[in-house]
Write a protein that holds these residues in place. Structure first.
Motif, PDB file in Angstrom:
ATOM      1  N   ALA A 114       0.810  -1.222   0.000  1.00 37.24           N
ATOM      2  CA  ALA A 114       0.000   0.000   0.000  1.00 37.24           C
ATOM      3  C   ALA A 114       0.841   1.270   0.000  1.00 37.24           C
ATOM      4  O   ALA A 114       0.362   2.329   0.383  1.00 37.24           O
ATOM      5  N   SER A 115       2.083   1.178  -0.455  1.00 40.34           N
ATOM      6  CA  SER A 115       2.935   2.361  -0.460  1.00 40.34           C
ATOM      7  C   SER A 115       3.829   2.321  -1.692  1.00 40.34           C
ATOM      8  O   SER A 115       4.484   1.313  -1.970  1.00 40.34           O
ATOM      9  N   GLN A 116       3.851   3.417  -2.441  1.00 41.29           N
ATOM     10  CA  GLN A 116       4.723   3.537  -3.599  1.00 41.29           C
ATOM     11  C   GLN A 116       5.494   4.850  -3.535  1.00 41.29           C
ATOM     12  O   GLN A 116       4.967   5.867  -3.101  1.00 41.29           O
ATOM     13  N   GLN A 117       6.728   4.806  -3.982  1.00 34.54           N
ATOM     14  CA  GLN A 117       7.549   6.004  -4.085  1.00 34.54           C
ATOM     15  C   GLN A 117       8.160   6.057  -5.474  1.00 34.54           C
ATOM     16  O   GLN A 117       8.501   5.017  -6.047  1.00 34.54           O
ATOM     17  N   VAL A 118       8.317   7.267  -5.994  1.00 37.78           N
ATOM     18  CA  VAL A 118       8.906   7.463  -7.311  1.00 37.78           C
ATOM     19  C   VAL A 118      10.250   8.165  -7.142  1.00 37.78           C
ATOM     20  O   VAL A 118      10.332   9.225  -6.507  1.00 37.78           O
TER      21      VAL A 118
ATOM     22  N   ASP B 245      -8.180  13.606  -7.676  1.00 38.44           N
ATOM     23  CA  ASP B 245      -7.472  13.421  -6.401  1.00 38.44           C
ATOM     24  C   ASP B 245      -8.489  13.353  -5.264  1.00 38.44           C
ATOM     25  O   ASP B 245      -9.146  14.331  -4.939  1.00 38.44           O
ATOM     26  N   PHE B 246      -8.621  12.167  -4.678  1.00 40.93           N
ATOM     27  CA  PHE B 246      -9.543  11.985  -3.553  1.00 40.93           C
ATOM     28  C   PHE B 246      -8.852  12.181  -2.201  1.00 40.93           C
ATOM     29  O   PHE B 246      -9.509  12.127  -1.159  1.00 40.93           O
TER      30      PHE B 246
ATOM     31  N   CYS C 169      -3.143   5.135  -8.107  1.00 46.19           N
ATOM     32  CA  CYS C 169      -2.516   6.146  -8.964  1.00 46.19           C
ATOM     33  C   CYS C 169      -2.330   5.555 -10.358  1.00 46.19           C
ATOM     34  O   CYS C 169      -1.630   4.553 -10.505  1.00 46.19           O
ATOM     35  N   TYR C 170      -2.945   6.154 -11.357  1.00 43.22           N
ATOM     36  CA  TYR C 170      -2.795   5.630 -12.720  1.00 43.22           C
ATOM     37  C   TYR C 170      -3.160   6.702 -13.738  1.00 43.22           C
ATOM     38  O   TYR C 170      -3.739   7.743 -13.400  1.00 43.22           O
ATOM     39  N   SER C 171      -2.830   6.430 -14.969  1.00 43.02           N
ATOM     40  CA  SER C 171      -3.082   7.383 -16.047  1.00 43.02           C
ATOM     41  C   SER C 171      -3.975   6.779 -17.109  1.00 43.02           C
ATOM     42  O   SER C 171      -3.789   5.623 -17.509  1.00 43.02           O
ATOM     43  N   MET C 172      -4.949   7.559 -17.551  1.00 43.80           N
ATOM     44  CA  MET C 172      -5.711   7.258 -18.762  1.00 43.80           C
ATOM     45  C   MET C 172      -5.296   8.341 -19.765  1.00 43.80           C
ATOM     46  O   MET C 172      -5.877   9.428 -19.789  1.00 43.80           O
TER      47      MET C 172
ATOM     48  N   VAL D 288      -5.172   9.980 -12.434  1.00 45.72           N
ATOM     49  CA  VAL D 288      -5.609   9.754 -11.057  1.00 45.72           C
ATOM     50  C   VAL D 288      -4.393   9.914 -10.158  1.00 45.72           C
ATOM     51  O   VAL D 288      -3.471   9.094 -10.183  1.00 45.72           O
ATOM     52  N   ILE D 289      -4.380  10.995  -9.406  1.00 46.36           N
ATOM     53  CA  ILE D 289      -3.271  11.265  -8.493  1.00 46.36           C
ATOM     54  C   ILE D 289      -3.415  10.445  -7.216  1.00 46.36           C
ATOM     55  O   ILE D 289      -2.452   9.900  -6.695  1.00 46.36           O
TER      56      ILE D 289
END
Length: 803
Positions: free
Chosen positions: A86-90, A127-128, A495-498, A504-505
């Protein structure tokens, strides 16, 4: 992660990382996923003859272990690290590895868009995150999915720290309960939380003077004089218990008191379960292959809900008011119903007194489409109008608003969102399985898949409903956040892109207490242990035995030379995910397996002429080819026809009679209803390690969880079990009994339903406290519905008009 990245880039391992990156660049690829990164690192260590400690425990090895994505872009190396679930870092590294910095997630989405050549500088961002900032949050990832426990503790802490406010809030929640204008629990004779606290003591003193078994009807007038309306219990003893729980909660709040008290509150009386796809019925109408599991789930859940609610209403002392639970399964009416009851508006739900299937038709925008069954990928344009029409029908039949709405799958939850929003009902979200993680890069390549799958509408519907829901239940922990090595289904929406549509942030708060793990059960009248001979029908047993081993039928292929061999059973629809072809390959590769066992496949179909689905056609053809390729004639039997649920139960037991085993060889399984069915029937069960099955088989994981991509390893686990059974005949019985006990203890509908109703009641307590923040969230969702979902659905409708 900062210190780990810094260590790798400043230590002597910097050279190794440079060599590893050079190896990746030589592949002419730019985008690497975790399994590719891991495999490349193995190759690098072998090629450069690195010692074992370097591969297992060096800082670079640790960094590689946490890296789930790696993107090579001109001048930059992008790492997506997942240090824990449940955690991602870039992190962005310069190409010469001289600089590094942590980047925001929106930068990663831009990189992904550039990778597919669809970068757009100004794009809608969803962004929710801000809507969850003021809400309580679970801190330990290990407790994700335990929202009920968390909220119980949180609410009790709030009562302790701000007693007056929370007692007043408790009073406001209790006073709102009513049924058809009949006040329940607290009347207008009590005007405040403070007064409630005083009256509870007076009521307890009054009840102390009554015989414990005295029915509520005999003393309710005196109790109502004190301000306590019906709903506290059916006898003096139970009324006293409930009032004492409330008194404990007011003066000495503890989670156990809160849970016990809330479980007794008659807050849920009318329930609607939504399964929109249609083909929902009870006699050989259990959905299409793509929805059959969901339909079985909904039918079993609805029956148990109605029975449990009836028991709870009686215990609350509401029988004398003639209050009855009302449970409705809402689905669509299909005019061209192929001889089934799916064109019947109302159907009584077997095994209930007041449970019903309500079917509402889609509006006839194009009768050529709407009069027939519609695939789950094409259903989106009809859901808003369906919700409007369903609302009118529900209010007419229920004679009031539902208290509790349960959505199933993406489309059912969108309808649940629309109905719950208008009817002010508690919304429970159940996905069963989410479409997004099923297809690799389905977000980035949504445009290429749009004509076939309409993912833009579906992903938007998922975002709307999972954030709108009061709570979400899953069958397993992994559905939410996966494992340290794999991402969870809900996590994939974080978090994903269309590309060229939206970014989706922050799509969902995985640490929100709205997530609850509540696994289902099985229908114990159908799926029971093989040794309960008194419950089995002899003629059914003989008929099923003939079907599996000897009967000639146009929908059965293959024969068995030696029927006394130990049977390996697989039951699944024919599609690539269920991977029956992989199981046949596993069986075909091993002469030893063929020597000891027969393979029996039970599917929905075995003829390509009976399906129009391209993926099903290919799997059927491949199964036939594999049978020929490995010359499995005499060792395999394939039953390919829709079967009633009662026959499926007997199939498991017939295989268990012969000390057989069940194998679920799916590439991925979100949960696995068939796994529960097989285990509860007494079959030692092997299941895929990818997905929720690992939680069902957690006590047997080393021996009974298989990797369907590892044919040799899977074969060896099957052979190891068979060898142990041959050496020790009691071993099969030991495993069989243990698996039966596991299902009976942890996976049963009564336990599921009690937890489900407790959650609905607790969230009905919780929501009024955070009403302001929730209203802001709902307004945001309304905007997204009209800005994103509706335009995508309307495009599908335009296509249907032309059909």
């Amino acid at each position: 992660m900062h210190s780990l990245v810094q260590t790798v880039l400043t230590d002597h391992e910097k050279l190794a990382l440079k060599e590893f990156i050079d190896l990746l660049q030589a592949s002419d690829k730019q985008y690497f996923l975790r399994n590719e990164i891991q495999q490349a690192f193995i190759e690098y260590c072998e090629k450069t003859q690195k010692p074992a400690y370097f591969f297992h425990s060096s800082p670079l090895a640790q960094l590689i272990h946490f890296t789930h994505e790696l993107i090579l872009e001109d001048g930059s190396i992008w790492l997506v690290l997942r240090p824990w679930v449940a955690s991602q870092q870039v992190w962005r590294l310069s190409s010469d590895l001289s600089q590094f910095e942590q980047m925001p997630m929106r930068s990663l989405l831009d990189v992904r868009d550039r990778w597919v050549n669809r970068y757009q500088p100004n794009i809608l961002e969803i962004d929710f995150g801000p809507f969850y900032e003021k809400s309580p949050s679970i801190s330990d990832p290990r407790n994700i999915g335990q929202g009920l426990t968390f909220l119980n503790h949180h609410l009790c802490e709030q009562v302790s720290t701000n007693r007056e406010f929370w007692i007043e809030a408790l009073f406001q929640v209790l006073r709102q309960h009513e049924y058809d204008g009949i006040s329940l629990l607290i009347s207008n004779r009590i005007h405040s939380g403070t007064q409630l606290a005083k009256r509870v003591r007076e009521a307890i003193q009054f009840i102390d003077q009554r015989p414990p078994n005295e029915p509520y009807e005999k003393f309710h007038p005196e109790l109502q004089e004190l301000g306590f309306d019906p709903g506290w219990g059916d006898t003096a003893f139970r009324v006293r218990e409930t009032l004492e729980l409330l008194e404990h909660l007011i003066h000495n709040p503890e989670p156990a008191f809160l849970e016990a008290f809330v479980s007794r509150v008659p807050a849920i009386l009318r329930v609607v379960l939504i399964s929109v796809h249609g083909w929902v019925g009870q006699e050989s109408v259990l959905g299409r292959p793509e929805t059959s599991g969901q339909v079985v789930y909904v039918l079993d859940q609805a029956r148990t809900l109605e029975n449990t609610l009836r028991e709870q209403i009686s215990q609350a002392g509401l029988d004398f008011l003639n209050i009855q639970p009302h449970v409705i399964i809402l689905t669509r009416l299909i005019p061209n119903c192929e001889g089934t009851l799916c064109n019947q508006k109302l159907e009584k739900l077997d095994g209930t007194e007041n449970g019903w299937i309500l079917r509402v038709p889609f509006r006839e925008f194009n009768p050529n489409v709407t009069q027939n069954w519609i695939s789950k990928y094409e259903i989106w344009p009809y859901l808003e109008s369906f919700a409007e029409d369903a609302e009118k029908e529900l209010l007419k039949i229920l004679k009031g608003c539902p208290n509790f709405i349960i959505g199933n799958y993406s489309d059912g939850n969108l309808v649940a969102f629309l109905l719950a929003r208008r009817l002010k009902a508690i919304h429970c979200h159940i996905a069963h399985s989410l479409e997004k993680p099923k297809r690799l890069f389905s977000d980035l390549y949504w445009q290429e898949m749009e004509d076939q799958y309409h993912l833009s509408a579906q992903f938007a519907a998922d975002l709307l409903s999972m954030n709108a829901a009061d709570f979400i239940i899953t069958s397993s922990y992994q559905e939410i956040v996966g494992t340290p090595d794999t991402m969870g289904q809900y996590e994939s929406y974080k978090c994903y892109s269309m590309p060229q549509l939206y970014h989706v942030i922050d799509g969902i708060d995985l640490f929100s207490p709205k997530f609850n793990r509540v696994p289902p059960g099985v229908n114990e009248a159908i799926f029971f242990p093989y040794y309960q001979k008194e419950k089995r029908n002899v003629s059914d047993c003989e008929r099923v035995q003939a079907l599996l081993f000897s009967r000639e039928d146009p929908n059965v292929t293959g024969y068995l030379e030696k029927t006394e061999k130990r049977p390996i059973l697989a039951i699944a629809p024919v599609n690539s995910t269920k991977n029956l072809t992989g199981l046949v390959e596993c069986f075909g590769h091993s002469q030893e397996l063929q020597h000891h066992c027969n393979l029996i496949l039970v599917t929905n179909n075995l003829h390509v002429a009976n399906t129009a689905r391209a993926d099903e056609v290919e799997e059927i053809r491949r199964l036939h080819r594999l049978i020929e390729q490995y010359q499995l004639h005499g060792h395999i039997r394939w039953v390919g026809m829709p079967l009633p649920t009662s026959d499926l139960g007997e199939i498991y037991r017939v295989i268990a009679d012969q000390r057989g085993i069940f194998v679920h060889f799916a590439r991925f399984e979100a949960f696995g209803r068939v796994i529960l069915e097989a285990m509860s029937s007494g079959l030692p069960t092997f299941a895929t390690q990818f997905g929720g099955a690992s939680e069902i088989l957690q006590h047997y994981e080393n021996s009974f969880l298989i990797n369907p991509t590892d044919i040799e390893g899977s074969t060896q686990k099957l052979l190891n079990f068979i060898d142990q059974c041959n050496q020790n005949p009691a071993y099969w019985q030991e495993i069989s009994d243990g698996m039966i006990q596991r299902i009976q203890d942890e996976y049963n509908w009564k336990l599921h339903t009690r937890q489900l109703l407790l959650l609905a009641k607790l969230y009905s307590f919780w929501n009024p406290v955070y009403q302001d923040n929730r209203e802001a969230l709902l307004h945001y969702l309304d905007a997204l519905f009209h800005l994103i979902y509706k335009p995508r659905a309307e495009l599908i409708l335009e296509q249907h008009y032309r059909q």
